[in-house]
Design a protein around this motif. Structure first.
Motif, PDB file in Angstrom:
ATOM      1  N   CYS A 196       0.861  -1.184   0.000  1.00  0.00           N
ATOM      2  CA  CYS A 196       0.000   0.000   0.000  1.00  0.00           C
ATOM      3  C   CYS A 196       0.896   1.232   0.000  1.00  0.00           C
ATOM      4  O   CYS A 196       1.767   1.360   0.856  1.00  0.00           O
ATOM      5  N   CYS A 221       0.149   3.422   3.562  1.00  0.00           N
ATOM      6  CA  CYS A 221       0.512   2.940   4.904  1.00  0.00           C
ATOM      7  C   CYS A 221       1.655   1.928   4.873  1.00  0.00           C
ATOM      8  O   CYS A 221       2.221   1.610   5.914  1.00  0.00           O
ATOM      9  N   CYS A 276      -4.370   0.167   0.019  1.00  0.00           N
ATOM     10  CA  CYS A 276      -5.158  -0.883   0.647  1.00  0.00           C
ATOM     11  C   CYS A 276      -6.575  -0.338   0.839  1.00  0.00           C
ATOM     12  O   CYS A 276      -6.811   0.870   0.744  1.00  0.00           O
ATOM     13  N   CYS A 290      -6.962   2.445   3.548  1.00  0.00           N
ATOM     14  CA  CYS A 290      -6.401   3.742   3.169  1.00  0.00           C
ATOM     15  C   CYS A 290      -7.247   4.401   2.080  1.00  0.00           C
ATOM     16  O   CYS A 290      -7.454   5.616   2.094  1.00  0.00           O
TER      17      CYS A 290
HETATM   18 ZN   LIG Z   1      -2.869   1.328   3.387  1.00  0.00          ZN
END
Ligand SMILES: [Zn+2]
Length: 269
Positions: A101, A104, A138, A141
């Protein structure tokens, strides 16, 4: 071929760009169109060029040290950008993300997240469905970003994004958020929108030069999850003078000269 949304002025710009393989900067385009009086201010011209881009590839590139628009041909059959991401582009974005991701850092293998391909700058702000404007997030997020962006005024953001000056884009984005801090990643997107990678942190520092005088300290922004992310807060706004780029360059030139002089006099002792 009929191009909905395009008029005589677009045709004229297109003609100019086609006739200038070396590219034209906005001033040159304006100059060529000048006699017609058809183009008003800078923003107006930027908007016309953006509309053209629904049908034609005309990116802004740095050629021999200056930013120019270059005509690179028609877009494919899918004339206007409908936001759909082709399998090839999706694969390219995911490959680039290395199963991680991009917000994050959690991974598909290690953390079991699923990745989604997302527009960095939303289409409602003028972001294009091109590889450079896409990244892998992801689900958490992506949802968080969507929620965050939904609090923005799309028309205002589109207006900010249409500004030619990277300084104006950064400053106006900060102002739109103030007194809340603006996440660093958003400033990076805003700075790099339409351009090749710009050094957005340097641009931000330059806004703090005494010749401009904005106060923009770094800070942290609290996320809904309780985590904190890097951000900047606008604490003092200054209307950017029309010649702000010149003022910034001039300040750097004078600072450099003063430093050189100081060094010389230091050596003389
Ligand atoms: Zn993420």
């Amino acid at each position: 071929m009929k191009r909905p949304g395009l008029g005589a002025i677009h045709e004229k710009i297109l003609e100019l760009l086609k006739g200038a393989p070396q590219g034209l900067d906005v001033h040159e385009i304006r100059e060529h169109l000048g006699g017609t009086g058809a183009i008003g201010d800078q923003q107006h011209l930027d908007k016309r060029i953006r509309e053209l881009r629904d049908y034609y590839h005309a990116p802004r590139r740095k050629v021999a040290g200056r930013w120019v628009y270059v005509y690179e041909g028609e877009r494919g059959k899918a004339a206007a950008d409908d936001g759909k991401i082709t399998p090839r582009v999706r694969a390219e974005v995911l490959h680039r993300a290395h199963q991680r991701c991009q917000m994050c850092g959690r991974t598909v293998g290690g953390d079991g997240v699923k990745l989604q391909v997302d527009h960095k700058i939303p289409r409602t702000w003028g972001g294009a469905t091109v590889s450079e404007n896409l990244w892998a997030l992801c689900e958490a997020c992506n949802q968080g970003k969507r929620d965050y962006f939904s609090s923005f005024n799309d028309a205002e953001m589109q207006e900010i994004m249409s500004k030619e000056s990277v300084y104006e884009r950064i400053a106006e984005t900060l102002r739109l958020h103030a007194p809340e801090p603006t996440p660093s990643w958003l400033l990076e997107f805003v700075a790099n929108f339409d351009d090749f990678q710009d050094d957005w942190q340097k641009r931000l520092r330059e806004l703090r030069y005494p010749v401009i005088g904005m106060v923009i300290p770094p800070t942290l922004r609290k996320l809904p999850s309780g985590k904190r992310e890097a951000a900047y807060r606008l604490e003092k706004w200054v209307d950017l003078p029309a010649n702000h780029k010149f003022l910034i360059k001039e300040h750097e030139r004078l600072t450099k000269a003063a430093n050189a002089k100081r060094r010389l006099s230091g050596e003389a002792k």
